[in-house]
Design a protein around this motif. Structure first.
Motif, PDB file in Angstrom:
ATOM      1  N   LYS A 469       0.846  -1.253  -0.024  1.00 37.26           N
ATOM      2  CA  LYS A 469       0.110  -0.041  -0.076  1.00 37.26           C
ATOM      3  C   LYS A 469       0.807   1.394   0.094  1.00 37.26           C
ATOM      4  CE  LYS A 469      -3.823   2.188   2.537  1.00 37.26           C
ATOM      5  NZ  LYS A 469      -4.475   2.256   3.670  1.00 37.26           N
ATOM      6  N   ALA A 470       1.914   1.428   0.988  1.00 38.00           N
ATOM      7  CA  ALA A 470       2.725   2.632   0.878  1.00 38.00           C
ATOM      8  C   ALA A 470       3.748   2.593  -0.351  1.00 38.00           C
ATOM      9  CB  ALA A 470       3.880   2.269   2.203  1.00 38.00           C
ATOM     10  N   LEU A 471       3.912   1.554  -0.960  1.00 35.09           N
ATOM     11  CA  LEU A 471       4.535   1.746  -2.395  1.00 35.09           C
ATOM     12  C   LEU A 471       3.958   2.355  -3.430  1.00 35.09           C
ATOM     13  CD1 LEU A 471       6.536  -1.767  -2.453  1.00 35.09           C
ATOM     14  CD2 LEU A 471       7.509   0.595  -2.250  1.00 35.09           C
ATOM     15  N   ILE A 516       1.206   6.114   3.784  1.00 37.07           N
ATOM     16  CA  ILE A 516       1.676   7.493   3.767  1.00 37.07           C
ATOM     17  C   ILE A 516       0.559   8.305   3.425  1.00 37.07           C
ATOM     18  CG2 ILE A 516       3.483   9.127   2.581  1.00 37.07           C
ATOM     19  CD1 ILE A 516       5.063   6.431   1.952  1.00 37.07           C
ATOM     20  N   ILE A 517       0.312   9.215   4.244  1.00 33.91           N
ATOM     21  CA  ILE A 517      -0.709  10.157   4.241  1.00 33.91           C
ATOM     22  C   ILE A 517      -0.205  11.615   3.763  1.00 33.91           C
ATOM     23  CG2 ILE A 517      -2.775  11.166   4.867  1.00 33.91           C
ATOM     24  CD1 ILE A 517      -2.729   8.874   6.900  1.00 33.91           C
ATOM     25  N   LEU A 525       4.413  14.932   4.550  1.00 37.65           N
ATOM     26  CA  LEU A 525       3.995  13.717   4.493  1.00 37.65           C
ATOM     27  C   LEU A 525       3.951  12.903   5.587  1.00 37.65           C
ATOM     28  CD1 LEU A 525       5.621  12.956   0.974  1.00 37.65           C
ATOM     29  CD2 LEU A 525       3.357  13.624   1.188  1.00 37.65           C
ATOM     30  N   VAL A 526       2.740  12.404   6.013  1.00 36.41           N
ATOM     31  CA  VAL A 526       2.711  11.583   7.285  1.00 36.41           C
ATOM     32  C   VAL A 526       2.918  10.103   7.025  1.00 36.41           C
ATOM     33  CG1 VAL A 526       1.231  10.730   9.326  1.00 36.41           C
ATOM     34  CG2 VAL A 526       1.207  13.178   8.628  1.00 36.41           C
ATOM     35  N   CYS A 527       4.049   9.605   7.546  1.00 35.69           N
ATOM     36  CA  CYS A 527       4.415   8.291   7.494  1.00 35.69           C
ATOM     37  C   CYS A 527       4.006   7.038   8.601  1.00 35.69           C
ATOM     38  CB  CYS A 527       5.898   7.845   6.907  1.00 35.69           C
ATOM     39  SG  CYS A 527       6.262   8.726   5.476  1.00 35.69           S
ATOM     40  N   LEU A 528       3.125   6.422   8.427  1.00 40.57           N
ATOM     41  CA  LEU A 528       2.576   5.675   9.716  1.00 40.57           C
ATOM     42  C   LEU A 528       3.243   4.365   9.803  1.00 40.57           C
ATOM     43  CD1 LEU A 528      -1.337   5.869   9.083  1.00 40.57           C
ATOM     44  CD2 LEU A 528       0.025   7.105  10.594  1.00 40.57           C
ATOM     45  N   THR A 529       3.825   4.000  10.905  1.00 44.27           N
ATOM     46  CA  THR A 529       4.821   2.891  11.368  1.00 44.27           C
ATOM     47  C   THR A 529       3.921   2.017  12.437  1.00 44.27           C
ATOM     48  OG1 THR A 529       5.869   3.823  13.043  1.00 44.27           O
ATOM     49  CG2 THR A 529       6.614   4.438  10.824  1.00 44.27           C
TER      50      THR A 529
END
Length: 559
Positions: A469-471, A516-517, A525-529
């Motif tokens: 999804k992130a890619l 990534i939002i 850019l917000v990167c959810l981990t």
């Protein structure tokens, strides 16, 4: 200032303090009367358009910390105590802090006004509804949600795909039951059914925007850039497309003004904005920081959680967008927290354990390394607790000396500014020295490369793994031309990794980016981990269970 020898709670200390009318605090800070908008006797809003222009701005001291633990670090306490100490030695100092969120106040973390004799006042009002800023942000956020659903109901001329609406409603409370909801049920008269959800207010992009905007025009333009979702053709839909940026700005007009209060010792404090550092950028508003810089010679501010979160985002997001850099950095550590990083459970922290302190120091060491990578030599503030033994304290101070790190014991909880004189001396030395501050990445770098830089240089990790999804989102971000923005990592505060239980200083780990939002209004850019949640839940024993009020309105149990 006379100290009370009996061990009192923060609330009891605050209630016994002599608080001055905020008009006097404003006058002492050089704020003209016409710029002060009173919210009662002890709080005020500042109309920055009526402040005198100043060509030389004050220096910025950033207070950060080691990775937080349930034992507590006292970053806000040290921030307040340091500013009071600087004031007592003759410096014109001012504080810039974030506003507390009711979620943590009613949950586990408690308030955000400092502690002991290093607090901002009025403590109860600041920790509860304050001047209504978070309510205004909540209202603006949910007004946008209402406009989105009304647009769907009224024919959906923008062809918004209800399945691809990314904008969520918010509430300033920890409420896990609202993470996933369904709206629009009940038939055609009640809207279009779709899946929705709630974030906590401090995770709203509108909170981030309010904290990064420089004036009302900038605020409205940032609001207009918010992406609320995508069309059936997968094109981004913004607030500008809906035409409601003006209405949202109107709702935020008063909230946009910084709030003036004071410390127990009378140092002026601007408290404004409150994004979390584990799910947002974790810094108070640029408006408050720049206002303080225009009024004082030294501004003491903080960034949420450890240096891997708040400080990193201060350097890469706030300082970059505000066109300034920190002139000194303080890293707060405690014996108790280092013992927890060394493997001691919370219930055994009262027992002396020098070996555990030694085992926990690598966590402090990594945060020092991180600040040095930004070109700044940090100062360590050892926030002293009553249970600390001289041997445990000496273990940390000796390690700092052996590693050429300036360090001081800060007894500001028990002594106020007086307990921060040694720390203030080290900070002044750094303020009078040149640093070589530089961000760790360029905003023009590829998004994936920016993430890797943070993981490797700030967290000490080995690599990054992006989900499918992130890619796909990385490709979409580049296609839309959104790649030249800083990244805002949403990560657990308890560990350098994305696993909360891996404390201390883990090595050789990989961080997983699951989503990534794009936050075009905020400009990052917000990167959810990992399993990071944008709507926290309450603990088994919420702090709210200890709170009460009597017939005269006296509050008890508020941390």
């Amino acid at each position: 200032m006379t100290k009370i020898t009996k061990l009192l709670t923060d609330l009891e200390i605050a209630s016994k303090a002599d608080i001055r009318p905020v008009k006097e605090i404003a006058e002492a800070a050089g704020i003209p009367e016409e710029a002060v908008e009173l919210y009662g006797k002890y709080k005020a809003k500042i109309d920055v358009t009526k402040l005198p222009k100043k060509t030389c701005n004050g220096k910025v001291v950033l207070v950060t910390a080691i990775s937080p633990t349930p034992a507590g670090e006292g970053k806000s306490t040290v921030t307040v105590g340091l500013a009071d100490a600087l004031s007592q030695i003759g410096e014109k100092a001012m504080i810039a802090l974030r506003e507390p969120s009711l979620g943590p106040v009613m949950g586990m973390k408690g308030g955000a006004t400092g502690g002991g004799y290093s607090q901002v006042l009025p403590m109860e009002e600041i920790n509860l509804h304050f001047n209504g800023d978070l309510h205004a942000i909540t209202t603006a956020n949910n007004a946008l949600s209402a406009m989105i659903d009304n647009h769907l109901h009224q024919g959906n001329s923008l062809q918004i795909d209800p399945r691809r609406i990314t904008w969520k409603r918010v509430l300033d409370m920890n409420d896990r039951a609202l993470r996933n909801v369904t709206v629009g049920l009940g038939g055609p008269a009640h809207g279009v059914p779709r899946e929705d959800g709630f974030d906590i207010t401090v995770a709203s992009e509108i909170m981030a925007i309010l904290c990064l905007a420089t004036d009302l025009v900038d605020l409205k333009e940032r609001l207009a850039r918010i992406v609320i979702g995508y069309t059936y053709g997968k094109e981004a839909v913004t607030v500008r497309d809906l035409g409601v940026e003006g209405a949202l700005t109107v709702l935020l007009k008063e909230a946009f003004k910084p709030n003036l209060v004071q410390t127990i010792e009378g140092t002026p404090a601007l408290i404004h904005g409150g994004p979390f550092a584990n799910i947002a950028h974790g810094c108070n508003s640029l408006m408050a920081t720049n206002t303080a810089r225009s009024l004082a010679d030294i501004v003491v501010t903080e960034a949420g959680f450890g240096a891997d979160l708040g400080a990193e985002k201060f350097m890469h997001i706030k300082a970059r967008q505000g066109s300034f850099s920190p002139d000194a950095v303080v890293i707060v550590a405690t014996v108790r927290a280092l013992k927890m990083h060394g493997g001691v459970p919370k219930q055994q922290l009262q027992e002396e354990n020098v070996e555990a302190v030694r085992a926990g120091i690598p966590n402090l060491e990594k945060h020092i390394d991180t600040i040095r990578r930004f070109g700044i030599e940090p100062v360590v503030a050892l926030n002293r607790f009553i249970s600390d033994t001289s041997e445990e304290v000496e273990e940390i101070i000796s390690w700092c000396k052996a590693n050429n790190v300036a360090a001081a014991v800060a007894d500001v909880w028990g002594k106020g500014g007086e307990g921060g004189f040694e720390l203030a001396g080290h900070v002044m030395k750094q303020l009078n020295s040149l640093n070589n501050f530089a961000p760790l990445y360029d905003v023009k770098d590829k998004t994936a490369d920016k993430v890797r830089t943070i993981v490797r240089e700030v967290y000490g990790g080995e690599d990054v793994q992006f989900t499918d999804k992130a890619l796909k989102q990385l490709i979409e971000i580049e296609r839309n031309g959104w790649g030249e923005m800083p990244v805002c990592m949403a990560k657990t505060q308890y560990s350098f990794t994305d696993e909360p239980k891996l404390t201390g200083r883990p090595e050789g780990f990989t961080i997983t980016i699951r989503e990534i939002i794009p936050k075009l209004g905020a400009g990052f850019l917000v990167c959810l981990t990992g399993d990071i949640m944008t709507m926290p839940g309450l603990p088994k024993q919420p702090a709210a269970l200890n709170m009460d009020i009597d017939a005269e309105g006296n509050i008890t149990g508020l941390m």
